[in-house]
Design a protein around this motif. Structure first.
Motif, PDB file in Angstrom:
ATOM      1  N   ILE A  66       0.848  -1.196   0.000  1.00 30.27           N
ATOM      2  CA  ILE A  66       0.000   0.000   0.000  1.00 30.27           C
ATOM      3  C   ILE A  66       0.885   1.248   0.000  1.00 30.27           C
ATOM      4  CG2 ILE A  66      -1.815   1.262   1.230  1.00 30.27           C
ATOM      5  CD1 ILE A  66      -2.598  -1.422   2.503  1.00 30.27           C
ATOM      6  N   SER A  67       1.982   1.169   0.764  1.00 27.56           N
ATOM      7  CA  SER A  67       2.896   2.289   0.880  1.00 27.56           C
ATOM      8  C   SER A  67       3.368   2.767  -0.489  1.00 27.56           C
ATOM      9  CB  SER A  67       4.089   1.851   1.722  1.00 27.56           C
ATOM     10  OG  SER A  67       4.676   2.940   2.335  1.00 27.56           O
ATOM     11  N   PHE A  68       3.674   1.825  -1.368  1.00 29.25           N
ATOM     12  CA  PHE A  68       4.178   2.205  -2.680  1.00 29.25           C
ATOM     13  C   PHE A  68       3.086   2.299  -3.737  1.00 29.25           C
ATOM     14  CE2 PHE A  68       7.926   0.634  -0.458  1.00 29.25           C
ATOM     15  CZ  PHE A  68       8.768   1.712  -0.656  1.00 29.25           C
ATOM     16  N   MET A  69       1.951   1.629  -3.486  1.00 31.92           N
ATOM     17  CA  MET A  69       0.865   1.684  -4.468  1.00 31.92           C
ATOM     18  C   MET A  69      -0.142   2.792  -4.149  1.00 31.92           C
ATOM     19  SD  MET A  69       0.109  -2.401  -4.665  1.00 31.92           S
ATOM     20  CE  MET A  69      -1.152  -2.437  -5.921  1.00 31.92           C
ATOM     21  N   GLY A  70      -0.202   3.211  -2.887  1.00 31.61           N
ATOM     22  CA  GLY A  70      -1.187   4.225  -2.498  1.00 31.61           C
ATOM     23  C   GLY A  70      -2.604   3.676  -2.579  1.00 31.61           C
ATOM     24  N   ALA A 298      -2.729   3.466   7.652  1.00 33.70           N
ATOM     25  CA  ALA A 298      -1.994   4.500   8.380  1.00 33.70           C
ATOM     26  C   ALA A 298      -0.510   4.161   8.414  1.00 33.70           C
ATOM     27  CB  ALA A 298      -2.549   4.636   9.800  1.00 33.70           C
ATOM     28  N   VAL A 299      -0.199   2.881   8.702  1.00 37.59           N
ATOM     29  CA  VAL A 299       1.198   2.443   8.707  1.00 37.59           C
ATOM     30  C   VAL A 299       1.826   2.727   7.348  1.00 37.59           C
ATOM     31  CG1 VAL A 299       2.700   0.409   8.820  1.00 37.59           C
ATOM     32  CG2 VAL A 299       0.839   0.683  10.467  1.00 37.59           C
ATOM     33  N   ALA A 300       1.079   2.395   6.290  1.00 37.25           N
ATOM     34  CA  ALA A 300       1.601   2.537   4.931  1.00 37.25           C
ATOM     35  C   ALA A 300       1.927   3.995   4.609  1.00 37.25           C
ATOM     36  CB  ALA A 300       0.578   1.999   3.933  1.00 37.25           C
ATOM     37  N   ALA A 301       0.972   4.870   4.830  1.00 32.01           N
ATOM     38  CA  ALA A 301       1.169   6.271   4.450  1.00 32.01           C
ATOM     39  C   ALA A 301       2.239   6.926   5.319  1.00 32.01           C
ATOM     40  CB  ALA A 301      -0.153   7.034   4.567  1.00 32.01           C
ATOM     41  N   LEU A 345      17.867  -6.372   0.744  1.00 30.92           N
ATOM     42  CA  LEU A 345      16.518  -5.913   0.399  1.00 30.92           C
ATOM     43  C   LEU A 345      16.439  -4.390   0.307  1.00 30.92           C
ATOM     44  CD1 LEU A 345      14.603  -8.450   2.631  1.00 30.92           C
ATOM     45  CD2 LEU A 345      14.843  -8.505   0.151  1.00 30.92           C
ATOM     46  N   LEU A 346      17.529  -3.731   0.644  1.00 29.30           N
ATOM     47  CA  LEU A 346      17.606  -2.281   0.470  1.00 29.30           C
ATOM     48  C   LEU A 346      18.983  -2.008  -0.106  1.00 29.30           C
ATOM     49  CD1 LEU A 346      16.426   0.449   2.835  1.00 29.30           C
ATOM     50  CD2 LEU A 346      18.821   0.490   2.236  1.00 29.30           C
ATOM     51  N   ASN A 387       9.452  -3.629  -1.121  1.00 32.20           N
ATOM     52  CA  ASN A 387       8.164  -3.403  -0.433  1.00 32.20           C
ATOM     53  C   ASN A 387       8.068  -4.143   0.890  1.00 32.20           C
ATOM     54  OD1 ASN A 387       7.301  -2.055  -2.642  1.00 32.20           O
ATOM     55  ND2 ASN A 387       5.805  -3.582  -3.297  1.00 32.20           N
ATOM     56  N   ASP A 388       8.564  -5.389   0.874  1.00 29.17           N
ATOM     57  CA  ASP A 388       8.327  -6.277   2.004  1.00 29.17           C
ATOM     58  C   ASP A 388       9.036  -5.845   3.286  1.00 29.17           C
ATOM     59  OD1 ASP A 388       6.645  -7.809   0.550  1.00 29.17           O
ATOM     60  OD2 ASP A 388       8.019  -9.483   0.247  1.00 29.17           O
ATOM     61  N   ILE A 389       9.956  -4.870   3.214  1.00 24.81           N
ATOM     62  CA  ILE A 389      10.659  -4.496   4.447  1.00 24.81           C
ATOM     63  C   ILE A 389       9.973  -3.356   5.188  1.00 24.81           C
ATOM     64  CG2 ILE A 389      12.851  -5.186   3.386  1.00 24.81           C
ATOM     65  CD1 ILE A 389      13.721  -2.254   3.512  1.00 24.81           C
ATOM     66  N   ILE A 390       8.992  -2.714   4.556  1.00 29.57           N
ATOM     67  CA  ILE A 390       8.435  -1.480   5.133  1.00 29.57           C
ATOM     68  C   ILE A 390       7.920  -1.650   6.564  1.00 29.57           C
ATOM     69  CG2 ILE A 390       6.462   0.111   4.929  1.00 29.57           C
ATOM     70  CD1 ILE A 390       8.838   0.943   3.282  1.00 29.57           C
ATOM     71  N   VAL A 391       7.095  -2.681   6.792  1.00 29.80           N
ATOM     72  CA  VAL A 391       6.504  -2.835   8.120  1.00 29.80           C
ATOM     73  C   VAL A 391       7.581  -3.138   9.163  1.00 29.80           C
ATOM     74  CG1 VAL A 391       5.018  -4.304   9.523  1.00 29.80           C
ATOM     75  CG2 VAL A 391       4.238  -3.472   7.322  1.00 29.80           C
ATOM     76  N   LEU A 392       8.522  -4.020   8.801  1.00 29.96           N
ATOM     77  CA  LEU A 392       9.556  -4.394   9.768  1.00 29.96           C
ATOM     78  C   LEU A 392      10.494  -3.223  10.035  1.00 29.96           C
ATOM     79  CD1 LEU A 392      10.341  -8.010   8.553  1.00 29.96           C
ATOM     80  CD2 LEU A 392       9.028  -7.339  10.544  1.00 29.96           C
ATOM     81  N   ALA A 393      10.761  -2.438   9.004  1.00 23.49           N
ATOM     82  CA  ALA A 393      11.691  -1.323   9.188  1.00 23.49           C
ATOM     83  C   ALA A 393      10.998  -0.083   9.742  1.00 23.49           C
ATOM     84  CB  ALA A 393      12.358  -0.983   7.849  1.00 23.49           C
TER      85      ALA A 393
END
Lengths: 600, 94
Positions: A66-70, A298-301, A345-346, A387-393
């Motif tokens: 969601i973070s990258f797709m909006g 909310a986490v995503a944005a 991954l980054l 994408n997959d690291i966003i929540v963990l990071a």
């Protein structure tokens, strides 16, 4: 205490908790696995269902997507919650009344045919295995960060842990362990979200924070985010969809009906005590799931906002984002970036050798962004973030305390393990009971049946791990394919089995096979035959998304439609089901049991 | 026997009517408000949310929970009306 030690400690404590609870509840329950859920309160069952349901894809991957797709990421939010409405109304109460324990068992009795049951087993295996591949990708990400190893090594370690967990947890009621996993998972998800929402908007409730103004400013968070991402050449956050509207509708619908057709979710509703308990369990499951799913946007944005402000200090100071000093100096990049670089991954590649990190969309169609970038001496985007690291990071990006970072790692592992365990159980019971015992070798002993089940689990883990190393996409994307397969095969068969008295075995079998075939045909065209890279064949049909611009993740709804049509047409031209089956369907529709329970 | 059959038919009809009504709301919110008419709804806002975006990422999920609640309530009523509700009260541990 160092971050790494804290992570070991928190993950260790939570694992000890699950194992302790599993042992404790096993010692107390004398009934066998299948009725373990029989005397469980709907709230407990709902919580356990929620834990089993929310996988690595929900926990780790979804908010990142969601973070990258909006706005386009909404398909996951609606798809993975909306299906519970279908499940609660159309399937759960009736399957409970039917009184069988697995999906292939239902198919066998309702369609009075072992071949129908075998076809259902095949559909179940294809869907569940694809699902596990997505889980392994997520597990690999979680373990690679948690142990500081590469993501491939993360997958190898994850394979071992998942297998051990499934074999151990699969013996007896794992319901209470899943309740504990839900608690860990939801705390790990919401606590950092609350902190970050407070930091950015001053509102502690993330669902409200996302719709609030920024701290010390009169601009709304979402409006500010739209501004930032478009300034950097990315698509506007709140409006950019996933392909055409048709594609979005079908994508969402595929996930919804896939949710209602996935065997490891349905299984939970077979084992509650009454029809009304089945309805209530579905409600509670959705309530517990909604808690995470309404937090995810909310986490995503907020993660997206924090990521951009970390890399470009011009954003927060409202200075020129293209000025030299706005871009973050490579030497001064935060520790979390370095840690994630270890996992692969980054990545930061200093293309213009200025020692600073430029993060923007260098493929944008916005000429003014490209002009400003080249004027500033930017020579392309230098930061790639999986994408997959966003929540963990996320908690690391927001500079939250170590114990929260550790809690998130534990939550990600809980999510991956509880789902992978449930899926492996579904696979092993389908192979050992529904396929081997009921069809090929009716004479095998219970012990042999159990052994076959464990071998099936081991093979699935190896297979899934191997594909997880060369995944067909991000965790959530791969999982979406599994939903498409469940949607196009099992869901129509179950629905027709309950809502059409005249549906016969010929219709059900031909429907499932057609649905499976055309969905796999379309998915394999895009993702490779059995997901093996390099075997894609979309070119033969005029390029990707050749069917009305529909992406392979969205194709499940089309497959389901074809399944329904084929099944209905075929059943019209073939013999009606026997009278006793028609009476059975009548009986399934009425909650009250006519005869005493357990007459089967 | 014939009377029993009409009763169960009427019960099934009432059930299908309820499911149909809920399905209409479900489709309207999921595909209408959140996808097809999202641009139009985005002209309005709910706090800092564009309304269409809110439906897609928040509102739809709340509506789903409410829909299942509505289903539980009315299905219970229909069960009682046609006298097909379960005699056992739960049966789970309190």
């Amino acid at each position: 205490m160092s971050l790494q030690t804290t992570i070991y400690l928190v993950v260790g404590i939570t694992f000890a908790l699950y194992i302790g609870i599993a042992i404790w509840s096993r010692a107390k329950s004398t009934s066998d696995f299948y009725v373990a859920g029989g005397n469980v309160h709907p709230i407990t069952n709902g919580m356990a269902t929620a834990a089993g349901w929310m996988s690595a894809a929900s926990f780790i991957s979804m908010a990142g997507m969601i973070s990258f797709m909006g706005y386009g990421g909404s398909v996951f939010l609606m798809g993975w919650t909306g299906g519970f409405v279908l499940l609660a109304m159309f399937l759960a109460p009736y399957l409970r009344k039917f009184g069988k324990f697995t999906v292939p068992q239902f198919i066998r009795d309702r369609f009075y045919s072992k071949s129908a049951s075998a076809v259902a087993v095949i559909c179940l295996l294809v869907a569940s295995l694809t699902y596990i591949v997505g889980q392994m990708t997520g597990v690999g990400v979680a373990f690679s960060r948690f142990l500081g190893v590469s993501s491939s090594n993360g997958i190898f370690i994850g394979m071992a842990v998942v297998f051990a967990y499934a074999v151990f947890g699969g013996m007896k009621g794992i319901t209470y362990a899943q309740v504990a996993q839900y608690v860990v998972l939801i705390m790990a998800y919401t606590i950092p979200a609350i902190f970050i929402s407070l930091q950015l908007t001053g509102n502690p409730i993330p669902q409200l924070g996302l719709g609030s103004k920024m701290v010390g400013s009169s601009t709304e968070l979402l409006a500010r985010l739209n501004q930032i991402v478009t300034d950097l050449g990315f698509n506007e956050y709140t409006t950019t969809g996933t392909g055409s509207k048709l594609n979005m509708v079908l994508f969402t619908l595929s996930l919804m009906i896939g949710t209602a057709g996935l065997p490891h979710v349905i299984m939970r509703f077979f084992t509650v005590s009454t029809v009304s308990a089945a309805r209530k369990s579905a409600l509670w499951a959705l309530v517990f799931i909604a808690l995470l799913y309404t937090t995810a946007p909310a986490v995503a944005a907020m993660a997206r906002y924090n990521l951009h402000t970390t890399v470009n200090s011009g954003i927060e100071q409202s200075a020129d984002i293209f000025a030299e000093e706005s871009s973050l100096k490579g030497d001064e990049r935060p520790d979390w970036m370095k840690r994630w670089e270890n996992t692969g991954l980054l990545a930061w590649e200093d293309k213009n050798n200025d020692g600073r990190i430029q993060y923007y969309n260098d493929e944008t169609e916005d000429a003014s962004v490209l002009a400003s970038a080249s004027e500033a001496g930017w020579e392309g985007n230098e930061l790639t973030v999986n994408n997959d690291i966003i929540v963990l990071a996320n908690p690391e990006i927001a500079m939250l305390p170590n114990w929260i970072i550790a809690l998130v790692a534990a939550g990600g592992l809980a999510a991956a393990l509880s789902t992978a365990g449930g899926l492996l159980m579904a696979i092993s019971s389908a192979i050992s009971h529904d396929l081997v015992k009921n069809i090929f070798a009716p004479k095998i002993t219970d012990k042999q049946e159990l052994l076959v089940g464990k071998i099936a689990m081991a093979l699935s883990v190896v297979f899934a791990g191997w594909l997880g190393l060369n995944p067909p996409g991000f965790a959530a994307g791969t999982v979406a394919l599994a939903f498409g397969i469940a949607a196009s095969t099992l869901f129509p068969a179950l629905m027709l089995g309950i809502f059409s008295i005249k549906m016969n075995k010929y219709g059900a079998i031909s429907g499932m096979l057609t649905g499976l075939f055309i969905t796999l045909f379309y998915v394999f065209a895009h993702k490779g035959i059995f997901f093996i890279q390099g075997t894609q064949y979309t070119d033969a049909f005029g390029g990707p998304n050749f069917f009305f611009g529909i992406s392979p993740e969205a194709f499940g709804a089309v497959g389901a439609f074809v399944n329904f049509i084929v099944a209905i047409v075929v059943s019209k031209f073939t013999k009606d089901p026997p009278l006793e089956v028609q009476e059975l369907v009548q009986a399934v529709r009425i909650p009250r049991t006519a005869k005493a329970k357990g007459t089967e | 026997m014939a009377k029993e059959l009409t009763k169960s038919k009427a019960y099934w009809f009432a059930t299908l009517k309820l499911l149909g009504a809920i399905l209409v709301v479900w489709i309207t919110v999921s595909f209408g408000a959140s996808i097809i008419f999202v641009e139009f709804l985005n002209k309005f806002s709910l706090g800092g949310y564009p309304l269409g975006f809110w439906f897609a990422q928040q509102g739809s999920i709340y509506v789903y929970v409410i829909l299942i609640l509505v289903y539980l309530f009315f299905m219970g009523k229909i069960d009682k009306k046609y006298d097909v509700h379960e005699n056992i009260d739960g049966g789970y541990e309190k």
